[in-house]
Design a protein around this motif. Structure first.
Motif, PDB file in Angstrom:
ATOM      1  N   GLY A 316      48.104  41.061  31.418  1.00 51.32           N
ATOM      2  CA  GLY A 316      48.819  42.322  31.385  1.00 51.32           C
ATOM      3  C   GLY A 316      47.863  43.487  31.550  1.00 51.32           C
ATOM      4  N   PRO A 317      48.240  44.650  31.054  1.00 48.35           N
ATOM      5  CA  PRO A 317      47.378  45.824  31.174  1.00 48.35           C
ATOM      6  C   PRO A 317      46.233  45.862  30.167  1.00 48.35           C
ATOM      7  CG  PRO A 317      49.386  46.400  30.013  1.00 48.35           C
ATOM      8  CD  PRO A 317      49.544  44.959  30.436  1.00 48.35           C
ATOM      9  N   ALA A 318      46.148  44.844  29.315  1.00 48.56           N
ATOM     10  CA  ALA A 318      45.197  44.889  28.203  1.00 48.56           C
ATOM     11  C   ALA A 318      43.741  44.790  28.643  1.00 48.56           C
ATOM     12  CB  ALA A 318      45.497  43.772  27.217  1.00 48.56           C
ATOM     13  N   LEU A 319      43.477  44.071  29.738  1.00 49.30           N
ATOM     14  CA  LEU A 319      42.098  43.818  30.148  1.00 49.30           C
ATOM     15  C   LEU A 319      41.323  45.107  30.315  1.00 49.30           C
ATOM     16  CD1 LEU A 319      39.820  41.954  31.149  1.00 49.30           C
ATOM     17  CD2 LEU A 319      40.855  42.064  33.431  1.00 49.30           C
ATOM     18  N   PHE A 320      41.906  46.063  31.033  1.00 44.98           N
ATOM     19  CA  PHE A 320      41.179  47.273  31.370  1.00 44.98           C
ATOM     20  C   PHE A 320      40.994  48.191  30.167  1.00 44.98           C
ATOM     21  CE2 PHE A 320      43.358  45.841  35.245  1.00 44.98           C
ATOM     22  CZ  PHE A 320      42.245  45.614  36.043  1.00 44.98           C
ATOM     23  N   ASP A 322      40.777  46.982  26.934  1.00 45.43           N
ATOM     24  CA  ASP A 322      40.008  46.307  25.889  1.00 45.43           C
ATOM     25  C   ASP A 322      38.516  46.168  26.213  1.00 45.43           C
ATOM     26  OD1 ASP A 322      42.129  46.075  24.228  1.00 45.43           O
ATOM     27  OD2 ASP A 322      42.480  43.950  24.538  1.00 45.43           O
ATOM     28  N   LEU A 323      38.163  46.091  27.476  1.00 44.17           N
ATOM     29  CA  LEU A 323      36.744  45.936  27.819  1.00 44.17           C
ATOM     30  C   LEU A 323      35.877  47.071  27.279  1.00 44.17           C
ATOM     31  CD1 LEU A 323      36.705  44.457  31.447  1.00 44.17           C
ATOM     32  CD2 LEU A 323      35.985  43.351  29.333  1.00 44.17           C
ATOM     33  N   PRO A 324      36.270  48.340  27.441  1.00 44.39           N
ATOM     34  CA  PRO A 324      35.453  49.415  26.860  1.00 44.39           C
ATOM     35  C   PRO A 324      35.364  49.344  25.344  1.00 44.39           C
ATOM     36  CG  PRO A 324      36.967  50.292  28.506  1.00 44.39           C
ATOM     37  CD  PRO A 324      37.387  48.878  28.237  1.00 44.39           C
ATOM     38  N   LYS A 325      36.408  48.809  24.701  1.00 46.17           N
ATOM     39  CA  LYS A 325      36.384  48.698  23.239  1.00 46.17           C
ATOM     40  C   LYS A 325      35.356  47.647  22.797  1.00 46.17           C
ATOM     41  CE  LYS A 325      41.050  50.336  22.324  1.00 46.17           C
ATOM     42  NZ  LYS A 325      41.275  50.882  23.665  1.00 46.17           N
ATOM     43  N   ILE A 326      35.307  46.510  23.508  1.00 42.79           N
ATOM     44  CA  ILE A 326      34.284  45.511  23.187  1.00 42.79           C
ATOM     45  C   ILE A 326      32.895  46.105  23.399  1.00 42.79           C
ATOM     46  CG2 ILE A 326      33.302  43.273  23.830  1.00 42.79           C
ATOM     47  CD1 ILE A 326      36.016  42.288  24.550  1.00 42.79           C
ATOM     48  N   ASP A 327      32.728  46.828  24.496  1.00 41.21           N
ATOM     49  CA  ASP A 327      31.434  47.443  24.778  1.00 41.21           C
ATOM     50  C   ASP A 327      31.066  48.450  23.694  1.00 41.21           C
ATOM     51  OD1 ASP A 327      29.121  47.898  26.490  1.00 41.21           O
ATOM     52  OD2 ASP A 327      30.019  49.854  26.909  1.00 41.21           O
ATOM     53  N   GLY A 328      32.057  49.205  23.218  1.00 40.30           N
ATOM     54  CA  GLY A 328      31.788  50.165  22.153  1.00 40.30           C
ATOM     55  C   GLY A 328      31.307  49.496  20.881  1.00 40.30           C
ATOM     56  N   ILE A 329      31.902  48.351  20.548  1.00 38.72           N
ATOM     57  CA  ILE A 329      31.462  47.608  19.363  1.00 38.72           C
ATOM     58  C   ILE A 329      30.037  47.091  19.558  1.00 38.72           C
ATOM     59  CG2 ILE A 329      31.877  45.563  17.932  1.00 38.72           C
ATOM     60  CD1 ILE A 329      34.859  45.847  18.662  1.00 38.72           C
ATOM     61  N   ARG A 401      38.942  35.270  28.180  1.00 38.77           N
ATOM     62  CA  ARG A 401      38.823  35.957  29.462  1.00 38.77           C
ATOM     63  C   ARG A 401      38.183  37.334  29.285  1.00 38.77           C
ATOM     64  NH1 ARG A 401      41.972  36.695  34.202  1.00 38.77           N
ATOM     65  NH2 ARG A 401      40.797  38.154  35.505  1.00 38.77           N
ATOM     66  N   LEU A 402      38.502  38.026  28.190  1.00 34.79           N
ATOM     67  CA  LEU A 402      37.888  39.320  27.918  1.00 34.79           C
ATOM     68  C   LEU A 402      36.376  39.197  27.787  1.00 34.79           C
ATOM     69  CD1 LEU A 402      40.334  40.937  25.322  1.00 34.79           C
ATOM     70  CD2 LEU A 402      39.906  41.717  27.650  1.00 34.79           C
ATOM     71  N   PHE A 403      35.915  38.191  27.032  1.00 33.13           N
ATOM     72  CA  PHE A 403      34.477  37.988  26.881  1.00 33.13           C
ATOM     73  C   PHE A 403      33.828  37.642  28.229  1.00 33.13           C
ATOM     74  CE2 PHE A 403      35.177  37.585  22.259  1.00 33.13           C
ATOM     75  CZ  PHE A 403      34.087  38.308  21.802  1.00 33.13           C
ATOM     76  N   PHE A 404      34.518  36.834  29.016  1.00 30.91           N
ATOM     77  CA  PHE A 404      33.982  36.465  30.329  1.00 30.91           C
ATOM     78  C   PHE A 404      33.843  37.704  31.215  1.00 30.91           C
ATOM     79  CE2 PHE A 404      34.618  35.075  34.746  1.00 30.91           C
ATOM     80  CZ  PHE A 404      33.588  34.151  34.859  1.00 30.91           C
ATOM     81  N   GLU A 405      34.862  38.535  31.240  1.00 26.60           N
ATOM     82  CA  GLU A 405      34.812  39.746  32.057  1.00 26.60           C
ATOM     83  C   GLU A 405      33.774  40.734  31.525  1.00 26.60           C
ATOM     84  OE1 GLU A 405      36.299  40.309  34.835  1.00 26.60           O
ATOM     85  OE2 GLU A 405      37.618  38.556  34.889  1.00 26.60           O
ATOM     86  N   TYR A 406      33.650  40.803  30.202  1.00 31.78           N
ATOM     87  CA  TYR A 406      32.629  41.682  29.617  1.00 31.78           C
ATOM     88  C   TYR A 406      31.235  41.228  30.029  1.00 31.78           C
ATOM     89  CZ  TYR A 406      29.511  43.840  26.266  1.00 31.78           C
ATOM     90  OH  TYR A 406      28.471  44.526  25.710  1.00 31.78           O
ATOM     91  N   ASN A 407      31.019  39.924  29.980  1.00 26.28           N
ATOM     92  CA  ASN A 407      29.719  39.378  30.371  1.00 26.28           C
ATOM     93  C   ASN A 407      29.393  39.732  31.826  1.00 26.28           C
ATOM     94  OD1 ASN A 407      27.377  37.701  29.816  1.00 26.28           O
ATOM     95  ND2 ASN A 407      28.299  36.176  31.155  1.00 26.28           N
TER      96      ASN A 407
END
Length: 412
Positions: A316-320, A322-329, A401-407
Motif C-alpha cells: 500500500g502507501p505505507a512503504l514511502f 515508513d522508510l524515512p521513519k526507520i531512517d530517523g530512528i 520488505r521495509l528493512f530490505f528497501e531501507y538497506n
C-alpha cells in the motif's frame, strides 16, 4: 449475491462507522478494562495504522455527556452495551487530535489545534466566560489551556475527560529529522513540556480523567515531570490485543467484507496469506497470540472486494512514508549497531533482547544505546517479540520488505 458491509478503511469517526452500515471490530471490552486496570490517566502507544484513532473516538462517544442520546445507535450489539459502566456519559470530553501535524511553525500549529478543540467543546457545552480563548492571541499552548481550564472549572466542576490522539505526531517529526528542535520542544522550558505540565496541574481542578495515545513513549519520557502521572499500559498483558486485529476478529471480519465464493478462495486461504503479510505483532513478551496490522488488513480486503484479486502492491502507501521513519530512528544509533540490526532483520534472524526500555529520555544523551534503539524499533512496530519472549524479530513480510528497501536506499 452475498450482502456485504462497507469497508471502514481510512475511517476513524466511530459514530459514522456504527450508524452507516460499516463493518466494526468490537474493542469496547477495553473500555471496561481501562476502568478496572488503567487508573485515571492511562497512556498507551502502538505503531501507526493499528486503530488508535478509532478507539479514542469510541471513548469520546462512550463518555461524553453530549452523546448519551445516541448511546443505543453507537453501541447496541457491542460488549459494552451489555456491560455499561456507571461512568458512561458522565464527562465533558475535550478531544485533542494532533494527527496530521506537519513540520513548520510548531507553536502556532499546536495553539490552533488546541483552540479548534476548545471551539468544538464550547459548541457542545456553552461556557460564556471561556469564549475569550477563541479570539485571544496566544504564543504558548499552556497559557491557552490554563485560561480555558480556569474558565470552565467554576461552571462544570471536576468533570472533564481529556482524550489526546497522536500526542507525539509533531515531535516525532522533529525526532526523525531535527534533534535540536525535538529537545527544545520537550526540555524543561519547551512549549510541549509546558503544555503537559499545565495538563497535570489541571488534574487538581477541572480534569478528572485523561487518555493518551501515540506511537512511542520517547516524547513522554523526554518530558520527565511534564506528565509523569500517566500510567503506561503499552506492554501490559490485559491490553496486548487492544489495538490491531486478533485472528478470531479477522476471521469474523473477512466474510463481512469479501464474497469468498466470488473471490474463489477459502477463508483459511485468505487468512493464511494475510498472516504472512500483516500479522506477527506481540505486545506482551509471554503472549502466545499475535495481532494483525488492522489498517493494512482493511486495505488488502478493500482491494480484493473492488478488484477481485490481491493488490499488486501489498505494501500500500505505507512503504514511502515508513522508510524515512526507520531512517530517523537509525540516525540516533551507532553505525555498527545499525548495520548489525538491519542485516539480522533482512536475513530473518532473531535479535537477542532483554527487557524493553520503559523510559527513553533523549534529553540525557545524543545516541541510542542498543537497548533503547531496539526498544524504539519495537514501539514503532518494526520489530516485535519472538516466540521465546526473550528475543526480537521482524513480524511479517510487510516489515521485512521495509528493512530490505531501507538497506537498498540508505545503506548500499
Amino acid at each position: 449475491m452475498v450482502k456485504l458491509l462497507n469497508n471502514p478503511y481510512g475511517q476513524c469517526f466511530f459514530p459514522e462507522i456504527r450508524q452507516y452500515g460499516s463493518a466494526y471490530v468490537d474493542k469496547t471490552i477495553f473500555i471496561e478494562k481501562l476502568e478496572r486496570y488503567g487508573g485515571k490517566y492511562p497512556f498507551i502507544v502502538r505503531p501507526r495504522r493499528f486503530g488508535k484513532s478509532l478507539f479514542t473516538q469510541t471513548l469520546a462517544a462512550y463518555y461524553d455527556a453530549s452523546c448519551v442520546k445516541d448511546f443505543d445507535k453507537n453501541f447496541k450489539g457491542t460488549y459494552i452495551y451489555d456491560h455499561r459502566t456507571t461512568a458512561a456519559g458522565s464527562f465533558f470530553v475535550l478531544f485533542l487530535d494532533f494527527s496530521g501535524m506537519i513540520l513548520g511553525d510548531p507553536v502556532t500549529q499546536f495553539v490552533e489545534r488546541l483552540r479548534a478543540a476548545v471551539r468544538i467543546f464550547l459548541g457542545k457545552y456553552p461556557v460564556k466566560k471561556a469564549e475569550f480563548v477563541l479570539t485571544k492571541a496566544y504564543d504558548a499552548p499552556a497559557v491557552l489551556f490554563s485560561d480555558f481550564i480556569s474558565a470552565v472549572y467554576t461552571e462544570l466542576g471536576k468533570k472533564l475527560y481529556v482524550i489526546i490522539d497522536e500526542y507525539d505526531q509533531l515531535i516525532n517529526g522533529f525526532f526523525s529529522c531535527d534533534q535540536a528542535r525535538f529537545k527544545g520542544s520537550v526540555r524543561a522550558v519547551g512549549f510541549i513540556k509546558d503544555f503537559y505540565s499545565s495538563l497535570k496541574e489541571a488534574t487538581k481542578t477541572a480534569v478528572s480523567r485523561v487518555f493518551i495515545t501515540g506511537v512511542a513513549s520517547i516524547s513522554m519520557d523526554s518530558m520527565t515531570s511534564g506528565f509523569n502521572i500517566a500510567k503506561n499500559l503499552s506492554f501490559e498483558p490485559e491490553f496486548a490485543s487492544m489495538f490491531g486485529f486478533t485472528e478470531d476478529e479477522l476471521a469474523n471480519l473477512i466474510p463481512q467484507l469479501v464474497d469468498l465464493n466470488e473471490y474463489g478462495h477459502s477463508l483459511s486461504e485468505v487468512m493464511s496469506r494475510m498472516n504472512e503479510l500483516y500479522s506477527g505483532y506481540r505486545f506482551w513478551n509471554e503472549s502466545g497470540d499475535t495481532v494483525f496490522n488492522s489498517s493494512m488488513c482493511l486495505y488488502y480486503l478493500d482491494k480484493i472486494s473492488l478488484c477481485g484479486q490481491e493488490p499488486a502492491n501489498v505494501m500500500g502507501p505505507a512503504l514511502f512514508s515508513d522508510l524515512p521513519k526507520i531512517d530517523g530512528i537509525f540516525s540516533h544509533g551507532q553505525k555498527e549497531l545499525v548495520l548489525q540490526i538491519v542485516n539480522d532483520a533482512v536475513m530473518g534472524r532473531s535479535i537477542a533482547f532483554g527487557e524493553i526500555s520503559e523510559a527513553i529520555n533523549l534529553n540525557s544523551f545524543n545516541k541510542f544505546n542498543r537497548k533503547d534503539l531496539l526498544s524504539t524499533l519495537m514501539y514503532m512496530g518494526f520489530l516485535t517479540y519472538a516466540e521465546d519472549g526473550r528475543s526480537l524479530k521482524v513480524p511479517n513480510q510487510f516489515v521485512s520488505r521495509l528493512f530490505f528497501e531501507y538497506n537498498l536506499k540508505y545503506l548500499c
